[in-house]
Design an enzyme around this catalytic site. Structure first.
Site, PDB file in Angstrom:
ATOM      1  N   CYS A 136       0.837  -1.198   0.000  1.00 56.00           N
ATOM      2  CA  CYS A 136       0.000   0.000   0.000  1.00 56.00           C
ATOM      3  C   CYS A 136       0.871   1.246   0.000  1.00 56.00           C
ATOM      4  CB  CYS A 136      -0.930   0.004   1.211  1.00 56.00           C
ATOM      5  SG  CYS A 136      -2.015   1.443   1.282  1.00 56.00           S
ATOM      6  N   CYS A 139      -0.507   4.055   2.168  1.00 57.02           N
ATOM      7  CA  CYS A 139      -0.299   3.846   3.605  1.00 57.02           C
ATOM      8  C   CYS A 139       1.135   4.133   4.016  1.00 57.02           C
ATOM      9  CB  CYS A 139      -0.632   2.397   3.984  1.00 57.02           C
ATOM     10  SG  CYS A 139      -2.248   1.826   3.440  1.00 57.02           S
ATOM     11  N   ASP A 140       2.097   3.648   3.227  1.00 52.16           N
ATOM     12  CA  ASP A 140       3.486   3.613   3.675  1.00 52.16           C
ATOM     13  C   ASP A 140       4.446   4.500   2.888  1.00 52.16           C
ATOM     14  OD1 ASP A 140       2.707   1.709   5.553  1.00 52.16           O
ATOM     15  OD2 ASP A 140       3.031   0.063   4.156  1.00 52.16           O
TER      16      ASP A 140
END
Length: 315
Positions: A136, A139-140
């Protein structure tokens, strides 16, 4: 053995499941929640989460999920560390069987089983999960600002991930098995126009390396041919963008799913085609796949379930 009964049965944990539990229990519906094979969902395999509201300094994935679980339990959700293995939605009340063979009957069911990212199957992916390997970028990606990273895949999702990372990272490699991008024309052009994106066509990743985290990837171009070439690239982040698989196999034939297996809901509600069965989180979301959107649909599903019970005089 007598069946156990509940007004609301929640299948799956994660942000969607626990949020559904919080709302359903605060409505005095006494929900029963089955955590499934991965209690807490995908976020328990994530290190630091910085984009969930309420955590200005970030939070570890496991910690956040434990806190959501504790909140659901505090309000009265009965959380069971078991897995639902069989459902019957053709009769009312619904019948659900767990991995111990115990049967639960429910007036409403909220499905929050999530989706699993597809991986290449390399041992190094597991070794470096949370240490450079991610599925992701949204997300990261923030953790890889001004660093070099790689994205595996050649479809629209891979291009979107690469474009997003290109705004944060120094350089983005796209590792593509074929000699072309499968993405739409507009996405292909956007990637081609980005100076800090380099596409490695006809390439496969065969390994990762690094001491305390990912420091590089081992690549093979034209694998299995006389033109085979092996080389390494220096990266600190390795992002998989080859798709997700919704965890919905046990529901096929019971409710409607799309061609990829995602549960169809009747927007703007979380209702499925079976009255009294609702779906929330990544199992019904092929687009956003974020913790906060999952939590939001978990809330909506609990409210939809409560409204269903009221409308049918079941409360």
């Amino acid at each position: 053995m007598e069946d156990k009964k509940t007004k609301v049965l929640i299948i799956g944990s994660g942000p969607a499941g626990f949020t559904a539990g919080i709302y359903a229990s605060r409505a005095n519906l006494r929900p029963i929640l089955f955590e499934g094979e991965q209690p807490g969902g995908q976020l328990t395999q994530t290190t630091e989460i910085e984009n969930f509201p309420g955590y200005p300094d970030g939070v570890q994935g496991m910690q956040m999920m434990n806190e959501l679980r504790d909140q659901a339990v505090r309000f009265g959700t009965q959380v069971l560390s078991r897995t639902i293995t069989e459902v019957h939605f053709s009769e009312r009340p619904f019948r659900c069987t767990d991995d111990r063979g115990e049967v639960y009957t429910a007036e409403t069911v909220i499905i929050c089983t999530g989706a699993s990212a597809k991986y290449l199957g390399l041992p190094d992916e597991e070794k470096y999960r949370g240490l450079g390997v991610s599925a992701c970028a949204t997300c990261d990606g923030f953790f890889y600002r001004k660093k070099d990273v790689a994205v595996v895949g050649g479809g629209d999702t891979a291009c979107e991930e690469a474009l997003y990372l290109s705004t944060l990272c120094r350089k983005v490699y796209m590792i593509v098995r074929k000699d072309y991008l499968r993405a739409s024309k507009v996405m292909r052009q956007r990637v081609m126009d980005k100076e800090n994106i380099e596409i490695l066509f006809r390439c496969n990743t065969v390994g990762l390396f690094g001491e305390d985290g990912v420091e590089g990837a081992r690549i093979v171009r034209d694998m299995g041919t006389e033109l085979e070439e092996r080389f390494d690239i220096a990266i600190e982040g390795f992002f998989l963008a080859i798709g997700h698989k919704p965890n919905t196999d046990i529901f096929k034939g019971q409710i409607e799913v799309d061609e990829l297996g995602y549960i169809k809901t009747e927007a703007p509600y979380t209702s499925t085609n079976v009255p009294g069965v609702f779906a929330a989180g990544d199992c019904a979301d092929p687009i956003y796949r974020q913790a906060v959107t999952s939590a939001g649909t978990g809330c909506r599903a609990a409210l939809d379930a409560e409204r269903f019970l009221v409308d049918h005089n079941i409360l």
